[in-house]
Design an enzyme around this catalytic site. Structure first.
Site, PDB file in Angstrom:
ATOM      1  N   HIS A 353       3.419   0.571   0.007  1.00  0.00           N
ATOM      2  CA  HIS A 353       3.130   1.745   0.846  1.00  0.00           C
ATOM      3  C   HIS A 353       1.741   1.595   1.435  1.00  0.00           C
ATOM      4  O   HIS A 353       0.788   1.263   0.724  1.00  0.00           O
ATOM      5  CB  HIS A 353       3.212   3.017   0.002  1.00  0.00           C
ATOM      6  CG  HIS A 353       2.831   4.258   0.759  1.00  0.00           C
ATOM      7  ND1 HIS A 353       1.764   5.047   0.399  1.00  0.00           N
ATOM      8  CD2 HIS A 353       3.361   4.830   1.865  1.00  0.00           C
ATOM      9  CE1 HIS A 353       1.668   6.063   1.246  1.00  0.00           C
ATOM     10  NE2 HIS A 353       2.616   5.957   2.144  1.00  0.00           N
ATOM     11  N   SER A 354       1.612   1.792   2.753  1.00  0.00           N
ATOM     12  CA  SER A 354       0.318   1.795   3.422  1.00  0.00           C
ATOM     13  C   SER A 354      -0.416   0.472   3.191  1.00  0.00           C
ATOM     14  O   SER A 354       0.121  -0.595   3.472  1.00  0.00           O
ATOM     15  CB  SER A 354      -0.494   2.998   2.913  1.00  0.00           C
ATOM     16  OG  SER A 354      -1.646   3.198   3.691  1.00  0.00           O
ATOM     17  N   LEU A 355      -1.642   0.515   2.642  1.00  0.00           N
ATOM     18  CA  LEU A 355      -2.416  -0.715   2.413  1.00  0.00           C
ATOM     19  C   LEU A 355      -1.703  -1.647   1.436  1.00  0.00           C
ATOM     20  O   LEU A 355      -1.837  -2.873   1.528  1.00  0.00           O
ATOM     21  CB  LEU A 355      -3.809  -0.356   1.881  1.00  0.00           C
ATOM     22  CG  LEU A 355      -4.775  -1.524   1.651  1.00  0.00           C
ATOM     23  CD1 LEU A 355      -5.113  -2.233   2.945  1.00  0.00           C
ATOM     24  CD2 LEU A 355      -6.040  -1.056   0.953  1.00  0.00           C
ATOM     25  N   SER A 357       1.354  -2.435   1.417  1.00  0.00           N
ATOM     26  CA  SER A 357       2.266  -3.324   2.152  1.00  0.00           C
ATOM     27  C   SER A 357       1.499  -4.490   2.771  1.00  0.00           C
ATOM     28  O   SER A 357       2.005  -5.616   2.833  1.00  0.00           O
ATOM     29  CB  SER A 357       3.006  -2.535   3.242  1.00  0.00           C
ATOM     30  OG  SER A 357       2.093  -2.052   4.207  1.00  0.00           O
ATOM     31  N   PHE A 500       6.511   0.578   3.689  1.00  0.00           N
ATOM     32  CA  PHE A 500       6.605   2.002   4.027  1.00  0.00           C
ATOM     33  C   PHE A 500       5.288   2.452   4.665  1.00  0.00           C
ATOM     34  O   PHE A 500       4.222   2.297   4.067  1.00  0.00           O
ATOM     35  CB  PHE A 500       6.857   2.853   2.774  1.00  0.00           C
ATOM     36  CG  PHE A 500       8.034   2.423   1.957  1.00  0.00           C
ATOM     37  CD1 PHE A 500       9.218   2.027   2.550  1.00  0.00           C
ATOM     38  CD2 PHE A 500       7.967   2.414   0.564  1.00  0.00           C
ATOM     39  CE1 PHE A 500      10.306   1.626   1.796  1.00  0.00           C
ATOM     40  CE2 PHE A 500       9.049   2.029  -0.200  1.00  0.00           C
ATOM     41  CZ  PHE A 500      10.220   1.626   0.416  1.00  0.00           C
TER      42      PHE A 500
END
Length: 707
Positions: A353-355, A357, A500
């Site tokens: 998720h976010s960073l 990923s 995500f």
């Protein structure tokens, strides 16, 4: 005189009572006693554990499956030993002797476990709280005596001097002890409001889960983004992944019912990977505290704890800490999972998720394509490729009429890639004279310039003379601008990578990667899905970096109930209607203008009526067919767009459908859009669909709009 008969009557009654009853009456009384004794049924216990959040205790029931397993272990008499029972799908162990619930895969406070039979209603939230096991036994004994002897209104005193009164089987109450006078001098006149007491878990309306399937088909590691909190409620990655797992269980029941009934599938296990605590335990917080200004303290602390994680990742020192933590934690969890599930034969996927990923993407781009067991064959192929590279250098030197220096380059084991990294200093150290040096450097610079000017739509952005495979060439491009770090290797090959709300596209662009080679794929992972909410301010697309010349929409994720959200259908319908009205109006105006400008002769008017009708029909049909056909054609074309090998030739970008309330104000729900994935049924269903598709298992009914 009047008292004597009374005396004689009383004595006669006493004599009558003293006489033994007839046999029939004795049998009837014995039957009544047996009936009263038979009315008692032992209480069925259920196991609970205590969860403490913000210094508030909450007693949560184990699933029916786990409770039965714990009761069976307790009944075997082995709970005096340190017997360990795995619960909650194997993620927690219960130590029966200590009555403790311990997390297996992550650090968490130990929870108290209790075998519960009697409960009382709490003061604050009206939830039922179990009595201690010893006091529950006393209550059960008193209840058994009351039922057997039919003697009620029994009083019991709890260890905390609270009074419990058993009025009858339906009414049992709990009173607080009489309070002493307080500082204001007032004393309570009564014992306070009585609290309800219940016997047995079936009487307290507790939500008891059925439990999870024992069979695990696939394992997914989930890596969080910036900061310790992962959603709008400031919950940890562990709690958010618990939600994701629970949603996946309900989606399996709703959309994979046939496969479950045929026992083809069990479930997917999701395990959280935490790197934030390791990063901030390096002492960097203390250093930051020294230089942080005292004003707006909470905001500065929030920035230090969350947003600075992005800067930490772009620092070579802390980037190494982060990638080491993520890789070692995933490898540790994988080994521990295999130890606890020796029969597991499924695959492993990863989600970020976010960073998180971006961290996973950088890790995956730096994995070695060849598995460890094939090292010997890899060495042979490496030797062959290096020999081929040396031959290419010889050909280049022949072109430049510098064949006499071939031996020098061969001695230095200089292949084509090494040649293009050479500087004038390197060539001088090799003993190449000034003239040949200039020729070689001019050749290198001209080829590099040609590569930069290469046509964006070409399959490979590389030197025309280069015979290396496209993946290796693009591998260097995708890795361009990455922080200098030693990226660790994973102990497994991920099946699919799910991102995500991911900023991967933005970071690649900032690093200088203008486009991704369509022939590029992650070395060890063949699947890649970029999932985002339309209002997520952190999310960026990937597909336009692969196909920059073509404008197309991301794939719309179908709603888990099998249709578009109503407000989106309305919006589309209104758009289509306005386009139709506009086109019809333009068509009518065009026909009217033609009729005004063209004055037909009376003799020709009748003959030309049919032609005009056809012309009108043609004019009206032409704009009509175009808008009607365009959306369907665009959708079909969009799903058939070739977006390269990054996801095995399949689409990469998937956009969620916003909720009706979110469509009112995009800015208001931007933050929510970035944190919505943990409880999104549509996201979870796509993850499950793609995972089970690799095993040849499909949804019960294909959702409209899905691939």
């Amino acid at each position: 005189v009047s008292r004597r008969p009374c005396r004689s009557t009383m004595s006669a009654q006493e004599q009558q009572q003293a006489q033994p009853p007839p046999p029939a009456a004795a049998a009837a009384s014995e039957a009544a006693e047996l009936d009263a004794a038979n009315r008692y049924e032992a209480v069925v216990p259920h196991w609970f554990y205590c969860k403490v959040t913000d210094s508030r205790e909450r007693w949560i029931p184990f699933s029916t499956q786990d409770s039965e397993r714990l009761e069976e272990a307790h009944g075997s008499g082995r709970d005096k030993e340190d017997l360990v029972v795995p619960t909650s799908g194997g993620r927690y162990d219960v130590h029966l002797k200590k009555r403790q619930r311990v997390a297996v895969y992550w650090e968490e406070e130990v929870s108290e476990v209790r075998r519960c039979t009697w409960f009382y209603k709490g003061d604050k939230d009206n939830k039922y709280i179990p009595y201690s096991e010893t006091f529950s036994k006393e209550l059960e004994e008193a209840y058994m005596m009351a039922v057997t002897l039919d003697e009620w209104k029994k009083k019991l005193e709890s260890p905390s001097r609270e009074i419990i009164i058993l009025h009858n089987p339906k009414l049992m109450v709990h009173y607080h002890p009489v309070a002493t006078s307080d500082d204001w001098g007032s004393t309570p006149t009564e014992q306070g409001r009585p609290r309800t007491v219940k016997r047995g878990v079936e009487n307290i309306a507790a939500e008891i889960p059925n439990g999870e399937p024992l069979q695990i088909d696939h394992l997914v590691f989930v890596v969080h983004g910036i900061g310790p909190a992962c959603d709008i409620r400031f919950r940890s990655i562990i709690q958010c992944v618990n939600d994701f797992r629970n949603v996946s269980l309900s989606m399996l029941q709703a959309h994979f019912k046939k496969a479950q009934e045929q026992q083809q599938i069990g479930r997917v296990e999701f395990l959280p990977v935490n790197w934030h605590s390791s990063l901030h335990s390096t002492g960097v917080d203390v250093d930051l505290e020294r230089i942080t200004l005292p004003s707006i303290n909470r905001l500065r602390h929030f920035i230090n704890d969350t947003i600075l994680d992005v800067f930490f990742y772009n620092s070579s020192t802390y980037c190494q800490t982060i990638v080491d933590t993520v890789a070692s934690e995933m490898n540790r969890l994988y080994q521990l999972f295999l130890q606890r599930n020796p029969l597991f034969k499924g695959g492993v996927s990863i989600a970020g998720h976010s960073l998180g990923s971006l961290i996973l993407f950088d890790l995956l781009t730096n994995q070695k394509a060849a598995p460890e067991e094939d090292e010997h064959s890899e060495e042979g192929s490496r030797t062959t490729s290096s020999n081929r590279g040396i031959e290419e250098v010889k050909e280049i030197l022949k072109k430049l009429e510098l064949s006499e220096y071939c031996d020098v380059f061969e001695k230095e084991k200089m292949d084509r890639q090494a040649l293009f990294l050479c500087t004038e200093k390197n060539l001088k150290e090799m003993g190449i004279p000034l003239g040949p040096r200039m020729k070689i450097l001019h050749y290198i610079s001209s080829k590099t310039e040609m590569q930069c000017r290469a046509e964006p739509g070409s399959p490979l952005q590389r030197d025309p003379d280069n015979t290396d495979d496209g993946r290796n060439c693009q591998y260097r491009d995708v890795g361009l601008g990455q922080v200098s770090a030693n990226y660790p290797q994973l102990n497994y090959k991920p099946t699919i990578f799910f991102a995500f709300g991911s900023p991967i596209g933005m970071f690649l662009t900032v690093r200088g990667v203008k486009r991704i080679n369509p022939n590029y794929s992650l070395p060890t992972c063949k699947g890649f899905f970029n999932i985002f909410h339309p209002f997520d301010p952190v999310a960026y697309r990937i597909e336009p970096m692969i196909v920059p010349d073509l404008e197309f929409e991301p794939m719309l994720l179908p709603h888990h109930k099998g249709r578009k959200r109503m407000h989106l259908e309305l919006k589309e319908g209104l758009t289509r209607m306005s386009v139709d009205l506009k086109n019809n109006l333009l068509g009518s105006l065009r026909v009217a203008w033609q009729s005004f400008t063209r004055a037909p002769l009376p003799a020709v008017e009748a003959a030309s009526t049919d032609a005009e009708a056809e012309a009108e029909a043609g004019v009206e049909k032409q704009p009509d067919t175009k808008p009607d056909e365009t959306p369907a054609a665009v959708k079909e074309e969009a799903s058939l767009v070739n977006v390269g090998r990054l996801n095995g030739g399949n689409r990469i970008d998937y956009v969620l459908q916003e909720k009706p309330i979110e469509s009112f104000n995009e800015y208001l729900f931007a933050l929510q859009g970035h944190l919505c994935y943990w409880e999104s049924e549509d996201t979870v269903l796509l993850v499950l669909k793609e995972i089970y598709q690799t095993q040849g298992i499909t949804l019960d009914q294909p959702l409209p709009g899905s691939q």
